[in-house]
Design a protein around this motif. Structure first.
Motif: not given
Lengths: 518, 405
Positions: A453-454, A447, A449-450, A326
């Motif tokens: 998304f960010i 996989q 995603f992060n 993140v």
């Protein structure tokens, strides 16, 4: 292990065990379980919705049968009676303790503890200091004393922390809640069952039931594996099956699910958005995996030369893996800012430099890294490869350190160049590691995603024209924003199948290696 | 010895090759180290910038603030201006000085705003771009020049800070003087703004519990799989091994429903209780325990010791490297997990945020103050980086063992 059979003669006879009381308890357990089975099956007092009701009923029925049998086995002192009795008592104790904690709000009570921890977290430093003192023990003249000081400092730090977090008022509050029957009854049941389990586990019981060493070991085995096994069944195996079941239903996550068979899976193949996400993830993997693996291989080869300073470089390369995706992605989001970011500024300066050397009139590209639909996925690749590179390097390095050094020495004598040694010794012998690194990076990439998304926030993570939509993002949106949990589960299982296939290929390749090297 | 010179040549060539090779190797390593470190440097300096400094173009790494000087007890902005001998610091002492915009007839691109009182009309004029402009003798800092007056304007009078030189410039476009200065207050501001301290302690609590719980269950389970014989053990172990490759996202929907059913959703407990066991950790401990020689425990067995005692007094003290490796693995896993907190914790419930969630929220809303976002990221990596500095060996070992499986 037969030598381990106790050689001492039994000092205590079976008369020492309160057999009558134990038999009574076995009867109570059997009756209780039968009552619970009936209550769940016919929804008397205990209402369990849907399919779960039949799962519960079946589990309780089996337990009841075992409980009834255990009465007879206990009466005749067959060792099976001890094992089954222990098993049931243990489960009842755990279940009772769980029910008690749940009724007393202990599980969600962690929120309150966290609020208190916020005020007293600094006391943790005492424990940390104590731990550091322990690290110096070996360098002092009296290690035992220093270690004791270290240990008591750590314990004191924990005690101060717990007390300042309100341990004592917390215990008082817990005692007050104990007066409620929904807390008190499970607690009493758990205590009795726990005591009975403890008694059955003892050597005395082992002798009374004429248990031999091997049979005794079974109890130990289940006892030691149980904390793990309970977690495995509750939070992994169980949910896995439930997930598969949900994927065959149409479910919004709130109301009753309706069984639709393979419909969700059929829909996947005609869902253009899902297919887009698949295409994105394949393009992503084809670029991001090599970009994070190939430089890693070369860097590891350089780090593997025994030159000074290599540990420092290794640590630096590993930093992105520690920092957390993140934070790292948020840093990159600013670096990739189209107007004031360093990436575009760097491109501008390099283009200017290049132009002034060659004399050519060059226009510096200034892509809209985040919001441009043609480059948005490329930005995600940059962040992923940057973060994964050091991890892969360390993996390669570990693999290289397993290669027989005498091969290099022999090549040295033959006058092979560094590049030749790398090509004809390192690369072929490193193949198992390479296969693992590629597989691991591919599974991670699938996989995704992060990062999108960010990077895309506050816009939807799909990115411009769905250009950064990954299957996991699609799953997340379906499950938790559109509440189509059946369809989302099908997406999850489709992705799982893809990952499973890649893992199988990995194992097949590793097997090949095994045959070749044998 | 006719061979001697060639041998020497050969040796020299080898030495040269080694030097070039090593130099090249270091160059590549340093280049990649720069790529790896630059985002962190940018984060660290960004954390102590002012908001406007983060939006500066061209971007600068070090934090800069406009320089101010105290003149007659008053804080004044300092500018960087030319007083004839390079850039020097100056303060604005008077605004609205009547001035003209003078252009160079030989170089129409060059325009100088300068006070009219320092210019004397020559009476002649020049034709520029179809316009007839009067020319003036203008007393510039560097000397007097003949320039054409394009139009009237106003300038500010600037006083040299370390001398008595005077110059004129349009205040709006004058280059402000800057100094490198860190805004340490950003950290306390971001903590206050988003309850980041709460997120930090929440993350610590969750991580401590998850690491401790996983260590406990993995040590127990690993011991059972390594040393205790019970029916179904090997099949069960195989199931554990297989479960390592199950992606978490397959479990996320039923796990969420389970949390809802138990009433744990939106609580910190939902981030802890399901994660107290780990198949990979059990596998790791089992592999370590199985390599411990059996003689060590047999003596204890004969003395009548129980398995629990043997585990904690013989196996665990021998297994610190494996335990530390597992601890670092779980630490990173718990500290950096994002998708599960995102699903389980309600966005409105900032009290139960963990760092990843708090940062993501901050990133979504702090569009106008990236400096605070950077300060938040610094706070979030501080603990992992510190732990890494002290336990680097175990982090690396963890990666290495994951490759061997």
């Amino acid at each position: 292990m037969d030598t381990l059979t106790p050689t001492r003669t039994p000092e205590v006879s079976s008369q020492d065990l309160p057999l009558a009381v134990m038999l009574g308890w076995r009867i109570i357990v059997a009756l209780g379980l039968i009552a619970a089975t009936i209550a769940v099956a016919f929804a008397v007092g205990i209402e369990v919705e849907g399919t779960l009701r039949w799962v519960f009923t079946a589990a309780l029925a089996i337990s009841s049968a075992l409980a009834v049998l255990s009465i007879q086995w206990t009466r005749t002192l067959i060792h099976r009676g001890r094992a089954v009795g222990f098993f049931l008592d243990y489960l009842i104790a755990v279940g009772g303790a769980f029910a008690m904690a749940q009724a007393a709000d202990l599980f969600v009570g962690l929120d309150t503890a966290a609020a208190r921890f916020n005020e007293s977290a600094l006391f943790l430093l005492i424990t940390v200091v104590g731990w550091f003192i322990g690290g110096f023990a070996e360098r002092t003249s009296n290690p035992a004393l220093v270690r004791r000081i270290s240990r008591s400092t750590m314990a004191a730090g924990l005690a101060v922390l717990l007390i300042s977090m309100g341990l004592l008022p917390g215990l008082l509050e817990f005692a007050r809640r104990l007066t409620g029957p929904s807390v008190f009854i499970p607690l009493v049941v758990a205590l009795i069952a726990g005591y009975s389990a403890r008694l059955l586990w003892s050597d005395r019981a082992a002798r009374a039931f004429n248990t031999d060493q091997r049979q005794a070991e079974v109890l130990d085995g289940f006892f030691f594996v149980s904390p793990n096994l309970i977690g495995f069944l509750t939070f992994l195996a169980g949910p896995l099956l439930v997930s598969l079941f949900i994927s065959f239903t149409d479910w919004d996550g709130l109301t009753e699910a309706s069984f639709v068979g393979l419909e969700n899976y059929g829909r996947l193949f005609s869902d253009s958005v899902f297919l887009t996400s698949l295409r994105n993830i394949l393009v992503f993997g084809l670029v991001a995996v090599p970009a994070s693996v190939i430089p890693g291989l070369f860097l590891a080869a350089l780090l593997n030369s025994k030159l000074p300073g290599m540990k420092v470089f290794r640590a630096i390369y590993f930093l992105p893996s520690i920092a957390g995706v993140v934070g790292v992605t948020l840093i990159w989001k600013n670096l990739l800012n189209a107007t004031v970011g360093f990436v575009n500024y760097g491109i501008l300066r390099v283009t200017e430099l290049f132009g002034s050397i060659t004399g050519a009139e060059l226009e510096a590209a200034q892509p809209l890294w985040i919001s441009g639909s043609s480059v948005a996925l490329f930005s995600v690749m940059i962040v992923f490869a940057w973060q994964q590179l050091g991890f892969n390097t360390v993996l390669f390095l570990a693999g290289m350190q397993g290669i027989d050094q005498s091969l290099y020495e022999a090549a040295d004598i033959d006058g092979a160049s560094a590049w030749n040694r790398f090509r004809s010794i390192t690369v072929p012998l490193l193949k198992p590691t390479t296969v693992f690194v590629v597989t691991n990076a591919t599974i991670l990439a699938l996989q995704l995603f992060n990062e999108p998304f960010i990077l895309q926030a506050p816009s939807p993570p799909n990115g411009p024209n769905n250009s950064t939509l990954s299957p996991v993002i699609y799953l997340y949106q379906n499950a938790f924003q559109r509440f189509r949990q059946g369809y989302a589960s099908a997406v999850a299982w489709a992705l799982f199948a893809l990952i499973f296939a890649i893992t199988l290929i990995y194992f097949a390749r590793q097997d090949d290696e095994g045959v070749l090297s044998a | 010895m006719p061979d001697a010179p060639t041998q020497q040549q050969d040796r020299r060539r080898r030495l040269l090759r080694t030097i070039v090779g090593r130099g090249g190797a270091y160059l590549i390593l340093i280049g990649f180290a720069a790529i790896m470190l630059f985002p962190f440097v940018y984060m660290a300096t960004g954390a102590v910038k002012t908001p406007s400094d983060t939006f500066r173009y061209p971007p600068k790494v070090l934090p800069r603030v406009p320089l101010v000087a105290e003149i007659d007890g008053e804080e004044r902005e300092v500018f960087s201006l030319d007083f004839g001998s390079g850039e020097e610091r100056a303060v604005l002492v008077e605004t609205g000085v009547d001035a003209g915009l003078f252009v160079d007839p030989d170089d129409p691109e060059r325009a100088v705003p300068w006070p009219l009182e320092l210019a004397t009309e020559t009476g002649s004029s020049v034709n520029m771009e179809g316009e007839s402009l009067p020319t003036y003798e203008v007393e510039l800092v560097a000397g007097t020049e003949t320039l054409a007056l394009q139009r009237n304007t106003a300038v500010g009078r600037f006083q040299q800070l370390d001398g008595d030189g005077v110059t004129y410039a349009v205040p709006r476009t004058a280059t402000p003087a800057e100094t490198i200065e860190a805004q340490w207050g950003n950290f306390s501001e971001v903590i206050g703004l988003r309850d980041l301290d709460r997120a930090l302690t929440n993350t610590m609590l969750v991580t401590i519990l998850v690491v401790a719980g996983t260590l406990f269950t993995s040590i127990m389970g690993g011991y059972a799989f390594a040393r205790v014989r019970f029916p179904g053990r090997d099949k069960m172990f195989l199931a554990y091994l297989g479960s390592i490759m199950i992606p978490f996202i397959v479990l996320i929907i039923p796990l969420f429903q389970l949390m809802v059913g138990l009433g744990w959703v939106n609580s910190i407990g939902s981030l802890v209780w399901p994660f107290l066991f780990n198949a990979y950790g059990t596998f790791l401990m089992r592999q370590f325990f199985i390599a411990i020689p059996k003689d060590l425990e047999e003596a204890a067995f004969i003395d009548g010791a129980k398995r629990g005692r043997i585990l904690w007094t013989i196996f665990v003290p021998l297994s610190w490297p494996a335990i530390a490796t597992l601890a670092t693995f779980m630490f990173l896993y718990a500290w950096n997990s994002f998708i599960w907190p995102l699903v389980s914790i309600n966005v409105a419930n900032a009290d139960n945020f963990v760092l990843t969630l708090a940062l993501q929220q901050l990133g979504g809303t702090a569009g106008e103050s990236p400096n605070l976002l950077f300060a938040g990221i610094v706070l979030s990596v501080l603990v992992p980086f510190t732990v890494f500095a002290f336990a680097q060996r175990y982090f690396v070992e963890n990666v290495a063992t994951s490759g061997i499986k």
